[in-house]
Design an enzyme around this catalytic site. Structure first.
Site, PDB file in Angstrom:
ATOM      1  N   GLU A   1      40.842  21.959  60.564  1.00 57.74           N
ATOM      2  CA  GLU A   1      41.980  22.231  59.805  1.00 57.74           C
ATOM      3  C   GLU A   1      41.715  21.256  58.383  1.00 57.74           C
ATOM      4  OE1 GLU A   1      43.577  21.870  64.024  1.00 57.74           O
ATOM      5  OE2 GLU A   1      41.696  21.346  63.006  1.00 57.74           O
TER       6      GLU A   1
ATOM      7  N   CYS B   1      44.644  18.554  67.117  1.00 56.78           N
ATOM      8  CA  CYS B   1      44.959  17.191  67.882  1.00 56.78           C
ATOM      9  C   CYS B   1      46.094  16.394  67.163  1.00 56.78           C
ATOM     10  CB  CYS B   1      43.643  16.547  67.778  1.00 56.78           C
ATOM     11  SG  CYS B   1      43.226  15.817  66.045  1.00 56.78           S
TER      12      CYS B   1
ATOM     13  N   GLU C   1      16.506  25.275  84.841  1.00 57.49           N
ATOM     14  CA  GLU C   1      15.516  26.205  84.829  1.00 57.49           C
ATOM     15  C   GLU C   1      14.524  26.246  85.935  1.00 57.49           C
ATOM     16  OE1 GLU C   1      13.210  26.410  81.057  1.00 57.49           O
ATOM     17  OE2 GLU C   1      15.113  26.614  79.891  1.00 57.49           O
TER      18      GLU C   1
END
Length: 338
Positions: free
Chosen positions: A46, A73, A278
């Protein structure tokens, strides 16, 4: 809102553990400002959006509508509250993609805007806006990192050849794709045998961007210090059952949970936005069987091994996107409960 999402994605790999956010300021169907959260600890979307408005158009800001992919926020963190900025600029309409479930926001931004007399519309492209920040929302709501499982398997269902042989299953294009994935996640995890037998570097040398933290499961501290994952500037976290210590870029952390290792690992990784698991098969299967995963990336290759280590068995999953890179097929899945 689609433009907000596109802008937000520009922050991928740079803003974690914060969410990716995009914002667009519109006056009479014309965009006069736009911005996104570019770097963790720096200005929010923003702020960058309002700053981008040309001097000649600043008088139009109070007459404009600001679109933002995540609820503004309402608290002081590394930056001041974005809700306060919107109020101070005199903006009268705010359109939000989805509510921020972080406990210091959790609707408070919307309440603050409405209390100032601002018209708020919430839930526009909500699923897409939540999907954009699936890592962030998993952290907030499940209190653990977002878990991505990744492995390559042969055409006959093996993840690795018999011990003592080395075979490259995936092609160069696929390896670049995987390294791009690594650059977007906070950490990458392998088990003891994978670290010992493959001696992987666990970095994203075939792609630009930040390096993930390397994490290895070494319960009995048997891995030799000569392995590649103990070298270089990347941080390495060794999860074990015996000691807590730090030496240079290597940290040893003691974990419990010998019978529920996947849960113990995620508890140790609290604070990380995401982790790619992985291998090997045993480590991957522990996360699958515990239901502690969100997404899986399975690379199906044309290589035939005939014998070796069987690939993990995925269950409770839904098929997602499919990508072909050369002769490799990359199939994505999501957990059925995600």
């Amino acid at each position: 809102m689609q433009r907000c999402i596109a802008l937000a994605l520009k922050g991928a790999g740079s803003v974690a553990p914060n969410p990716m956010v995009g914002a667009v300021l519109v006056h009479n169907d014309t965009i006069i400002g736009e911005g996104w959260h570019m770097q963790y600890g720096q200005a929010h979307a923003e702020v960058n959006c309002i700053r981008s408005v040309a001097a000649a158009n600043r008088k139009l800001i109070p007459e404009s509508t600001i679109y933002v992919s995540l609820e503004p926020c309402a608290h002081y963190g590394k930056t001041p509250p974005c809700a306060d900025l919107i109020i101070s600029e005199g903006i009268r309409k705010v359109v939000i993609g989805c509510t921020d479930t972080f406990h210091k926001v959790a609707g408070e931004g919307i309440r603050k805007l409405e209390a100032a007399g601002i018209h708020v519309t919430n839930g526009v492209l909500e699923a897409a806006c939540r999907g954009l920040n699936k890592r962030f929302f998993t952290n907030q709501e499940k209190k653990r990192p977002y878990v991505i499982l990744k492995w390559a398997q042969s055409a006959d269902g093996f993840i690795a050849p018999p011990e003592g042989r080395k075979v490259m299953l995936s092609n160069e294009l696929t390896r670049r794709y995987v390294h791009k994935m690594r650059s977007e996640e906070a950490a990458i995890l392998v088990g003891y045998r994978t670290a010992l037998l493959d001696d992987p570097e666990l970095n994203n040398r075939y792609w630009s961007g930040p390096q993930p933290e390397r994490v290895v499961l070494d319960p009995e501290l048997r891995l030799p210090g000569t392995l590649k994952l103990f070298r270089g500037p990347q941080k390495t976290l060794v999860l074990n059952h015996h000691k807590d210590a730090t030496e240079g870029q290597v940290q040893w952390m003691r974990i419990a949970g010998k019978d529920n290792q996947a849960k113990a690992v995620l508890e140790a990784l609290t604070g990380r936005a995401s982790v790619i698991v992985e291998g090997g098969t045993r480590t991957l299967q522990q996360f699958i069987d515990a239901g502690l995963w969100d997404e899986a990336c399975v690379i199906e290759t044309p290589v035939v091994l005939q014998e070796g280590t069987a690939a993990p068995l995925l269950h409770h999953h839904l098929p997602g996107s499919r990508l072909r890179l050369g002769f490799d097929q990359i199939q994505h899945y999501t957990h059925a409960d995600t």
